[in-house]
Motif scaffolding. Structure first.
Motif, PDB file in Angstrom:
ATOM      1  N   ALA A  37       4.184 -18.810  -1.475  1.00 38.71           N
ATOM      2  CA  ALA A  37       3.280 -18.073  -2.368  1.00 38.71           C
ATOM      3  C   ALA A  37       2.722 -16.890  -1.588  1.00 38.71           C
ATOM      4  O   ALA A  37       2.226 -17.054  -0.470  1.00 38.71           O
ATOM      5  N   VAL A  38       2.821 -15.693  -2.189  1.00 38.01           N
ATOM      6  CA  VAL A  38       2.342 -14.466  -1.554  1.00 38.01           C
ATOM      7  C   VAL A  38       1.495 -13.704  -2.557  1.00 38.01           C
ATOM      8  O   VAL A  38       1.918 -13.491  -3.688  1.00 38.01           O
ATOM      9  N   LEU A  39       0.301 -13.300  -2.144  1.00 35.60           N
ATOM     10  CA  LEU A  39      -0.573 -12.464  -2.961  1.00 35.60           C
ATOM     11  C   LEU A  39      -0.948 -11.237  -2.151  1.00 35.60           C
ATOM     12  O   LEU A  39      -1.364 -11.353  -0.991  1.00 35.60           O
ATOM     13  N   ALA A  40      -0.799 -10.061  -2.749  1.00 29.79           N
ATOM     14  CA  ALA A  40      -1.212  -8.801  -2.123  1.00 29.79           C
ATOM     15  C   ALA A  40      -2.135  -8.079  -3.087  1.00 29.79           C
ATOM     16  O   ALA A  40      -1.856  -8.006  -4.280  1.00 29.79           O
ATOM     17  N   ASP A  41      -3.237  -7.566  -2.579  1.00 31.49           N
ATOM     18  CA  ASP A  41      -4.208  -6.813  -3.384  1.00 31.49           C
ATOM     19  C   ASP A  41      -4.229  -5.389  -2.853  1.00 31.49           C
ATOM     20  O   ASP A  41      -4.718  -5.121  -1.757  1.00 31.49           O
ATOM     21  N   GLY A  42      -3.667  -4.482  -3.639  1.00 34.15           N
ATOM     22  CA  GLY A  42      -3.507  -3.099  -3.209  1.00 34.15           C
ATOM     23  C   GLY A  42      -4.811  -2.341  -3.103  1.00 34.15           C
ATOM     24  O   GLY A  42      -5.800  -2.654  -3.747  1.00 34.15           O
ATOM     25  N   MET A  43      -4.781  -1.294  -2.274  1.00 31.17           N
ATOM     26  CA  MET A  43      -5.923  -0.414  -2.079  1.00 31.17           C
ATOM     27  C   MET A  43      -5.398   0.999  -1.855  1.00 31.17           C
ATOM     28  O   MET A  43      -4.266   1.173  -1.435  1.00 31.17           O
ATOM     29  N   GLY A  44      -6.188   1.970  -2.184  1.00 28.21           N
ATOM     30  CA  GLY A  44      -5.807   3.345  -1.888  1.00 28.21           C
ATOM     31  C   GLY A  44      -5.518   4.193  -3.100  1.00 28.21           C
ATOM     32  O   GLY A  44      -4.615   5.019  -3.078  1.00 28.21           O
ATOM     33  N   GLY A  45      -6.233   3.991  -4.166  1.00 29.05           N
ATOM     34  CA  GLY A  45      -6.063   4.853  -5.327  1.00 29.05           C
ATOM     35  C   GLY A  45      -5.292   4.196  -6.445  1.00 29.05           C
ATOM     36  O   GLY A  45      -4.689   3.143  -6.286  1.00 29.05           O
ATOM     37  N   TYR A  46      -5.303   4.867  -7.572  1.00 28.84           N
ATOM     38  CA  TYR A  46      -4.793   4.283  -8.805  1.00 28.84           C
ATOM     39  C   TYR A  46      -3.365   3.769  -8.687  1.00 28.84           C
ATOM     40  O   TYR A  46      -3.078   2.642  -9.017  1.00 28.84           O
ATOM     41  N   ASN A  47      -2.426   4.600  -8.245  1.00 28.34           N
ATOM     42  CA  ASN A  47      -1.034   4.166  -8.153  1.00 28.34           C
ATOM     43  C   ASN A  47      -0.687   3.582  -6.797  1.00 28.34           C
ATOM     44  O   ASN A  47       0.089   2.643  -6.709  1.00 28.34           O
ATOM     45  N   ALA A  48      -1.225   4.129  -5.761  1.00 23.71           N
ATOM     46  CA  ALA A  48      -0.797   3.759  -4.414  1.00 23.71           C
ATOM     47  C   ALA A  48      -1.068   2.295  -4.085  1.00 23.71           C
ATOM     48  O   ALA A  48      -0.226   1.643  -3.470  1.00 23.71           O
ATOM     49  N   GLY A  49      -2.198   1.767  -4.488  1.00 15.15           N
ATOM     50  CA  GLY A  49      -2.517   0.382  -4.175  1.00 15.15           C
ATOM     51  C   GLY A  49      -1.533  -0.592  -4.777  1.00 15.15           C
ATOM     52  O   GLY A  49      -1.063  -1.524  -4.111  1.00 15.15           O
ATOM     53  N   GLU A  50      -1.194  -0.382  -6.029  1.00 12.43           N
ATOM     54  CA  GLU A  50      -0.246  -1.309  -6.647  1.00 12.43           C
ATOM     55  C   GLU A  50       1.154  -1.137  -6.067  1.00 12.43           C
ATOM     56  O   GLU A  50       1.923  -2.096  -6.000  1.00 12.43           O
ATOM     57  N   VAL A  51       1.500   0.068  -5.608  1.00 18.14           N
ATOM     58  CA  VAL A  51       2.789   0.283  -4.949  1.00 18.14           C
ATOM     59  C   VAL A  51       2.835  -0.499  -3.636  1.00 18.14           C
ATOM     60  O   VAL A  51       3.807  -1.203  -3.351  1.00 18.14           O
ATOM     61  N   ALA A  52       1.804  -0.393  -2.828  1.00 18.53           N
ATOM     62  CA  ALA A  52       1.749  -1.113  -1.547  1.00 18.53           C
ATOM     63  C   ALA A  52       1.815  -2.620  -1.768  1.00 18.53           C
ATOM     64  O   ALA A  52       2.555  -3.326  -1.071  1.00 18.53           O
ATOM     65  N   ALA A  53       1.059  -3.124  -2.730  1.00 19.78           N
ATOM     66  CA  ALA A  53       1.060  -4.562  -3.011  1.00 19.78           C
ATOM     67  C   ALA A  53       2.437  -5.006  -3.494  1.00 19.78           C
ATOM     68  O   ALA A  53       2.951  -6.050  -3.061  1.00 19.78           O
ATOM     69  N   GLY A  54       3.036  -4.227  -4.373  1.00 17.68           N
ATOM     70  CA  GLY A  54       4.371  -4.557  -4.866  1.00 17.68           C
ATOM     71  C   GLY A  54       5.414  -4.540  -3.777  1.00 17.68           C
ATOM     72  O   GLY A  54       6.299  -5.406  -3.718  1.00 17.68           O
ATOM     73  N   MET A  55       5.328  -3.552  -2.886  1.00 16.23           N
ATOM     74  CA  MET A  55       6.268  -3.478  -1.766  1.00 16.23           C
ATOM     75  C   MET A  55       6.131  -4.702  -0.865  1.00 16.23           C
ATOM     76  O   MET A  55       7.132  -5.279  -0.436  1.00 16.23           O
ATOM     77  N   ALA A  56       4.892  -5.092  -0.578  1.00 13.38           N
ATOM     78  CA  ALA A  56       4.647  -6.230   0.320  1.00 13.38           C
ATOM     79  C   ALA A  56       5.215  -7.521  -0.260  1.00 13.38           C
ATOM     80  O   ALA A  56       5.928  -8.263   0.436  1.00 13.38           O
ATOM     81  N   THR A  57       4.913  -7.810  -1.527  1.00 14.80           N
ATOM     82  CA  THR A  57       5.381  -9.068  -2.111  1.00 14.80           C
ATOM     83  C   THR A  57       6.896  -9.075  -2.293  1.00 14.80           C
ATOM     84  O   THR A  57       7.549 -10.094  -2.039  1.00 14.80           O
ATOM     85  N   ALA A  58       7.469  -7.947  -2.715  1.00 18.57           N
ATOM     86  CA  ALA A  58       8.924  -7.882  -2.897  1.00 18.57           C
ATOM     87  C   ALA A  58       9.638  -8.050  -1.560  1.00 18.57           C
ATOM     88  O   ALA A  58      10.610  -8.813  -1.447  1.00 18.57           O
ATOM     89  N   TRP A  59       9.157  -7.340  -0.542  1.00 20.34           N
ATOM     90  CA  TRP A  59       9.774  -7.418   0.788  1.00 20.34           C
ATOM     91  C   TRP A  59       9.717  -8.845   1.318  1.00 20.34           C
ATOM     92  O   TRP A  59      10.735  -9.415   1.714  1.00 20.34           O
ATOM     93  N   LEU A  60       8.520  -9.412   1.328  1.00 19.12           N
ATOM     94  CA  LEU A  60       8.354 -10.739   1.922  1.00 19.12           C
ATOM     95  C   LEU A  60       9.113 -11.801   1.128  1.00 19.12           C
ATOM     96  O   LEU A  60       9.739 -12.685   1.722  1.00 19.12           O
ATOM     97  N   GLY A  61       9.068 -11.728  -0.190  1.00 22.72           N
ATOM     98  CA  GLY A  61       9.808 -12.699  -0.992  1.00 22.72           C
ATOM     99  C   GLY A  61      11.300 -12.650  -0.708  1.00 22.72           C
ATOM    100  O   GLY A  61      11.942 -13.678  -0.460  1.00 22.72           O
ATOM    101  N   MET A  62      11.867 -11.451  -0.712  1.00 28.68           N
ATOM    102  CA  MET A  62      13.300 -11.289  -0.509  1.00 28.68           C
ATOM    103  C   MET A  62      13.725 -11.652   0.922  1.00 28.68           C
ATOM    104  O   MET A  62      14.669 -12.422   1.130  1.00 28.68           O
ATOM    105  N   GLU A  63      13.022 -11.105   1.901  1.00 23.12           N
ATOM    106  CA  GLU A  63      13.431 -11.319   3.294  1.00 23.12           C
ATOM    107  C   GLU A  63      13.227 -12.763   3.739  1.00 23.12           C
ATOM    108  O   GLU A  63      14.044 -13.308   4.481  1.00 23.12           O
ATOM    109  N   LEU A  64      12.150 -13.393   3.295  1.00 20.73           N
ATOM    110  CA  LEU A  64      11.920 -14.785   3.694  1.00 20.73           C
ATOM    111  C   LEU A  64      12.895 -15.721   2.987  1.00 20.73           C
ATOM    112  O   LEU A  64      13.371 -16.688   3.590  1.00 20.73           O
ATOM    113  N   ALA A  65      13.225 -15.445   1.732  1.00 23.71           N
ATOM    114  CA  ALA A  65      14.229 -16.255   1.041  1.00 23.71           C
ATOM    115  C   ALA A  65      15.553 -16.192   1.782  1.00 23.71           C
ATOM    116  O   ALA A  65      16.223 -17.216   1.986  1.00 23.71           O
TER     117      ALA A  65
END
Length: 186
Positions: A37-65
């Motif tokens: 289970a991975v949760l990321a809470d983005g920060m840094g403005g309207y679009n950027a925070g959700e991009v960072a959070a999405g990148m983190a969860t996608a990366w970790l989910g894929m690479e750890l699998a």
């Protein structure tokens, strides 16, 4: 060869933007088969925070699998040594950090983006936890909720050093200033 935990582990995910923000910058990855289970809470403005959070969860989910198909999480580096899991989590979190940092440096609209992170990996009656920032992990047992992680925040540092007490912390103005986040430093 990995162990399928989906028959013994139930995982649910839900996020909420809270009372302050108009939209949600959280991203979640759960895989009960892996026990991850991975949760990321983005920060840094309207679009950027959700991009960072999405990148983190996608990366970790894929690479750890991928990593756990090669070697199960409970494997040890050496007899009596730390679980291999500690090393692979550290490695993939560092790689996700680098990818988010590079995106922020190369795309002006993502400047200053970052994310907090909390993750749990269940394996062999053990849970391995990683966290950065002020996203928290709690244990619910016997009707009691207990915080397992300690915030990486200015507020927590002030509490730890005795500058303020718990009552003062509830009304502190800078409650959301994190001292560590994924993607803000190389």
């Amino acid at each position: 060869m990995s162990v399928d935990l989906s028959q013994t582990l139930t995982m649910l995910a839900r996020t909420d933007p809270g009372l302050v923000r108009p939209h949600n910058e959280d991203a979640v990855f759960i895989d009960p088969t892996l026990g991850l289970a991975v949760l990321a809470d983005g920060m840094g403005g309207y679009n950027a925070g959700e991009v960072a959070a999405g990148m983190a969860t996608a990366w970790l989910g894929m690479e750890l699998a991928t990593a756990f198909t090669r070697q199960p999480p409970a494997a040890r580096r050496a007899e009596g040594g730390p679980h291999w899991t500690h090393g692979i989590l550290t490695q993939e979190i560092e790689r996700a950090n680098g990818a988010i940092y590079q995106a922020a440096q190369s795309q002006p609209q993502y400047a200053g983006m970052g994310t907090t992170l909390v993750m749990a990996l269940f394996h062999n009656d053990v849970v391995t936890v990683a966290h950065i920032g002020d996203s928290r992990l709690y244990l619910w047992r016997d009707g009691q909720l207990r915080q397992l992680t300690r915030d990486h925040s200015l507020l927590q540092e002030q509490l730890d050093s005795g500058i303020i007490n718990a009552d003062q912390a509830r009304y502190a103005q800078n409650r959301n200033l994190v001292t560590r986040a994924l993607g803000v430093d190389p």
